[in-house]
Design a protein around this motif. Sequence first.
Motif, PDB file in Angstrom:
ATOM      1  N   ALA A 179       0.833  -1.210   0.000  1.00  0.00           N
ATOM      2  CA  ALA A 179       0.000   0.000   0.000  1.00  0.00           C
ATOM      3  C   ALA A 179       0.867   1.258   0.000  1.00  0.00           C
ATOM      4  CB  ALA A 179      -0.946  -0.015   1.204  1.00  0.00           C
ATOM      5  N   GLN A 180       1.929   1.235   0.778  1.00  0.00           N
ATOM      6  CA  GLN A 180       2.828   2.396   0.802  1.00  0.00           C
ATOM      7  C   GLN A 180       3.479   2.602  -0.562  1.00  0.00           C
ATOM      8  OE1 GLN A 180       5.044   0.834   4.119  1.00  0.00           O
ATOM      9  NE2 GLN A 180       4.141   2.319   5.537  1.00  0.00           N
ATOM     10  N   LEU A 181       3.941   1.522  -1.174  1.00  0.00           N
ATOM     11  CA  LEU A 181       4.553   1.614  -2.496  1.00  0.00           C
ATOM     12  C   LEU A 181       3.536   2.059  -3.546  1.00  0.00           C
ATOM     13  CD1 LEU A 181       6.738  -1.609  -2.396  1.00  0.00           C
ATOM     14  CD2 LEU A 181       7.598   0.751  -2.460  1.00  0.00           C
ATOM     15  N   ALA A 182       2.304   1.579  -3.436  1.00  0.00           N
ATOM     16  CA  ALA A 182       1.263   1.968  -4.387  1.00  0.00           C
ATOM     17  C   ALA A 182       1.069   3.484  -4.372  1.00  0.00           C
ATOM     18  CB  ALA A 182      -0.046   1.248  -4.078  1.00  0.00           C
ATOM     19  N   ALA A 183       1.071   4.070  -3.187  1.00  0.00           N
ATOM     20  CA  ALA A 183       0.915   5.528  -3.082  1.00  0.00           C
ATOM     21  C   ALA A 183       2.075   6.243  -3.764  1.00  0.00           C
ATOM     22  CB  ALA A 183       0.808   5.939  -1.619  1.00  0.00           C
ATOM     23  N   LEU A 184       3.279   5.763  -3.543  1.00  0.00           N
ATOM     24  CA  LEU A 184       4.455   6.406  -4.146  1.00  0.00           C
ATOM     25  C   LEU A 184       4.459   6.260  -5.665  1.00  0.00           C
ATOM     26  CD1 LEU A 184       7.177   5.267  -1.596  1.00  0.00           C
ATOM     27  CD2 LEU A 184       6.051   7.509  -1.736  1.00  0.00           C
ATOM     28  N   ILE A 185       4.168   5.067  -6.143  1.00  0.00           N
ATOM     29  CA  ILE A 185       4.121   4.827  -7.597  1.00  0.00           C
ATOM     30  C   ILE A 185       3.055   5.715  -8.224  1.00  0.00           C
ATOM     31  CG2 ILE A 185       3.601   3.121  -9.387  1.00  0.00           C
ATOM     32  CD1 ILE A 185       4.751   0.989  -7.341  1.00  0.00           C
ATOM     33  N   ALA A 186       1.886   5.759  -7.603  1.00  0.00           N
ATOM     34  CA  ALA A 186       0.784   6.569  -8.134  1.00  0.00           C
ATOM     35  C   ALA A 186       1.166   8.050  -8.175  1.00  0.00           C
ATOM     36  CB  ALA A 186      -0.473   6.364  -7.294  1.00  0.00           C
ATOM     37  N   ALA A 187       1.820   8.534  -7.145  1.00  0.00           N
ATOM     38  CA  ALA A 187       2.233   9.946  -7.132  1.00  0.00           C
ATOM     39  C   ALA A 187       3.135  10.249  -8.320  1.00  0.00           C
ATOM     40  CB  ALA A 187       2.929  10.275  -5.817  1.00  0.00           C
ATOM     41  N   TYR A 209      -9.402  -3.123  -8.355  1.00  0.00           N
ATOM     42  CA  TYR A 209      -8.068  -3.736  -8.371  1.00  0.00           C
ATOM     43  C   TYR A 209      -8.027  -4.908  -9.353  1.00  0.00           C
ATOM     44  CZ  TYR A 209      -3.881  -6.184  -6.841  1.00  0.00           C
ATOM     45  OH  TYR A 209      -2.660  -6.825  -6.828  1.00  0.00           O
ATOM     46  N   GLU A 210      -9.010  -5.769  -9.288  1.00  0.00           N
ATOM     47  CA  GLU A 210      -9.033  -6.960 -10.134  1.00  0.00           C
ATOM     48  C   GLU A 210      -9.192  -6.617 -11.618  1.00  0.00           C
ATOM     49  OE1 GLU A 210      -8.304 -10.069  -9.300  1.00  0.00           O
ATOM     50  OE2 GLU A 210      -7.974  -9.423  -7.226  1.00  0.00           O
ATOM     51  N   ALA A 211      -9.944  -5.571 -11.942  1.00  0.00           N
ATOM     52  CA  ALA A 211     -10.178  -5.199 -13.335  1.00  0.00           C
ATOM     53  C   ALA A 211      -8.938  -4.562 -13.975  1.00  0.00           C
ATOM     54  CB  ALA A 211     -11.368  -4.248 -13.438  1.00  0.00           C
ATOM     55  N   ARG A 212      -8.106  -3.903 -13.189  1.00  0.00           N
ATOM     56  CA  ARG A 212      -6.880  -3.238 -13.669  1.00  0.00           C
ATOM     57  C   ARG A 212      -7.148  -2.245 -14.803  1.00  0.00           C
ATOM     58  NH1 ARG A 212      -5.759  -6.868 -10.605  1.00  0.00           N
ATOM     59  NH2 ARG A 212      -4.153  -8.442 -10.657  1.00  0.00           N
ATOM     60  N   GLU A 247      -4.757   3.797 -11.086  1.00  0.00           N
ATOM     61  CA  GLU A 247      -4.566   3.485  -9.667  1.00  0.00           C
ATOM     62  C   GLU A 247      -4.494   1.976  -9.438  1.00  0.00           C
ATOM     63  OE1 GLU A 247      -5.968   7.599  -9.967  1.00  0.00           O
ATOM     64  OE2 GLU A 247      -6.721   5.737 -10.848  1.00  0.00           O
ATOM     65  N   ALA A 248      -5.335   1.217 -10.137  1.00  0.00           N
ATOM     66  CA  ALA A 248      -5.318  -0.240  -9.999  1.00  0.00           C
ATOM     67  C   ALA A 248      -4.015  -0.814 -10.545  1.00  0.00           C
ATOM     68  CB  ALA A 248      -6.512  -0.858 -10.714  1.00  0.00           C
ATOM     69  N   ARG A 249      -3.537  -0.283 -11.640  1.00  0.00           N
ATOM     70  CA  ARG A 249      -2.269  -0.769 -12.197  1.00  0.00           C
ATOM     71  C   ARG A 249      -1.103  -0.400 -11.281  1.00  0.00           C
ATOM     72  NH1 ARG A 249      -5.217   0.743 -16.703  1.00  0.00           N
ATOM     73  NH2 ARG A 249      -4.149   2.738 -16.942  1.00  0.00           N
ATOM     74  N   CYS A 250      -1.162   0.762 -10.658  1.00  0.00           N
ATOM     75  CA  CYS A 250      -0.124   1.138  -9.686  1.00  0.00           C
ATOM     76  C   CYS A 250      -0.167   0.204  -8.477  1.00  0.00           C
ATOM     77  CB  CYS A 250      -0.307   2.590  -9.236  1.00  0.00           C
ATOM     78  SG  CYS A 250       0.062   3.826 -10.507  1.00  0.00           S
ATOM     79  N   ALA A 251      -1.368  -0.141  -8.024  1.00  0.00           N
ATOM     80  CA  ALA A 251      -1.507  -1.052  -6.883  1.00  0.00           C
ATOM     81  C   ALA A 251      -0.986  -2.441  -7.232  1.00  0.00           C
ATOM     82  CB  ALA A 251      -2.965  -1.114  -6.426  1.00  0.00           C
ATOM     83  N   LYS A 252      -1.290  -2.921  -8.422  1.00  0.00           N
ATOM     84  CA  LYS A 252      -0.791  -4.240  -8.843  1.00  0.00           C
ATOM     85  C   LYS A 252       0.725  -4.215  -8.955  1.00  0.00           C
ATOM     86  CE  LYS A 252      -0.935  -8.483 -10.123  1.00  0.00           C
ATOM     87  NZ  LYS A 252      -1.185  -9.528  -9.108  1.00  0.00           N
ATOM     88  N   ASP A 253       1.266  -3.148  -9.532  1.00  0.00           N
ATOM     89  CA  ASP A 253       2.722  -3.018  -9.602  1.00  0.00           C
ATOM     90  C   ASP A 253       3.335  -3.011  -8.202  1.00  0.00           C
ATOM     91  OD1 ASP A 253       2.658  -2.919 -12.357  1.00  0.00           O
ATOM     92  OD2 ASP A 253       3.572  -0.923 -12.507  1.00  0.00           O
ATOM     93  N   ALA A 273      -3.797   8.162  -2.752  1.00  0.00           N
ATOM     94  CA  ALA A 273      -4.666   7.610  -1.710  1.00  0.00           C
ATOM     95  C   ALA A 273      -5.509   6.464  -2.261  1.00  0.00           C
ATOM     96  CB  ALA A 273      -5.560   8.705  -1.130  1.00  0.00           C
ATOM     97  N   ARG A 274      -6.008   6.622  -3.466  1.00  0.00           N
ATOM     98  CA  ARG A 274      -6.827   5.557  -4.066  1.00  0.00           C
ATOM     99  C   ARG A 274      -5.982   4.323  -4.348  1.00  0.00           C
ATOM    100  NH1 ARG A 274     -11.811   3.591  -3.841  1.00  0.00           N
ATOM    101  NH2 ARG A 274     -12.228   2.276  -5.634  1.00  0.00           N
ATOM    102  N   ALA A 275      -4.790   4.515  -4.909  1.00  0.00           N
ATOM    103  CA  ALA A 275      -3.914   3.374  -5.193  1.00  0.00           C
ATOM    104  C   ALA A 275      -3.570   2.627  -3.902  1.00  0.00           C
ATOM    105  CB  ALA A 275      -2.653   3.840  -5.904  1.00  0.00           C
ATOM    106  N   ALA A 276      -3.267   3.363  -2.848  1.00  0.00           N
ATOM    107  CA  ALA A 276      -2.958   2.725  -1.565  1.00  0.00           C
ATOM    108  C   ALA A 276      -4.178   1.976  -1.030  1.00  0.00           C
ATOM    109  CB  ALA A 276      -2.491   3.773  -0.553  1.00  0.00           C
ATOM    110  N   PHE A 277      -5.360   2.561  -1.182  1.00  0.00           N
ATOM    111  CA  PHE A 277      -6.585   1.922  -0.714  1.00  0.00           C
ATOM    112  C   PHE A 277      -6.830   0.607  -1.454  1.00  0.00           C
ATOM    113  CE2 PHE A 277     -11.282   1.525  -0.431  1.00  0.00           C
ATOM    114  CZ  PHE A 277     -11.410   1.525   0.951  1.00  0.00           C
ATOM    115  N   LEU A 278      -6.600   0.599  -2.758  1.00  0.00           N
ATOM    116  CA  LEU A 278      -6.776  -0.634  -3.529  1.00  0.00           C
ATOM    117  C   LEU A 278      -5.786  -1.699  -3.071  1.00  0.00           C
ATOM    118  CD1 LEU A 278      -7.249   0.800  -7.144  1.00  0.00           C
ATOM    119  CD2 LEU A 278      -9.008   0.281  -5.437  1.00  0.00           C
TER     120      LEU A 278
END
Length: 179
Positions: A38-46, A111-114, A118-124, A53-58
């Motif tokens: 979740a922390q990495l998702a926020a950084l990647i998304a930024a 998240y599952e639909a990608r 934000e979903a792609r950042c969360a998956k990454d 926030a959405r990427a981290a939430f996913l």
Amino acid sequence: MAGFGYELGLLKRIRRSGWWHIGVRDPESVAEHTMRAAQLAALIAAEEGADPARAAFLALWHDTQETRTGDLPHTATAYLTKPDPRQITADQTAELPPQSQEAVRGAVAEYEARETLEARCAKDADKLEMLLQAVEYRETGVSRTEGWIDSARKSFHTETSRKIAEAAVTLSPLSWRDR
């Protein structure tokens, strides 16, 4: 909500099972993995211009279904039909108030639909966290982590994740101490 809170507490005790295959005696828990993802998702998304926030939430909800299934290693996929995370989440959240149901179910479905950045950042972030963990295990003497590292490096959607991964495989996990 209290009951679901207790169920989510299982994630602190469920170990990421694939690491046992290469001899990690006490692998990280699903909750430990999820926090850094979740922390990495926020950084990647930024960096990618998405909503951190959405990427981290996913990312926060991406593995919560494992309270019902455990963490299944990829070697199980040849023998089991992978359960649909959306169905498990629907079952898990059936007793929650409608707003909470929609928040969790919507996050898992997105998240599952990608389909969103934000979903792609969360998956990454999920894959990048695995790569970082593999490098950390490798640095402590665990061998045969290269499969996890190579798998992660092949699966990124974002340029930011690729850059972080390339840096991560050349750095010591303790490099941050020298800054």
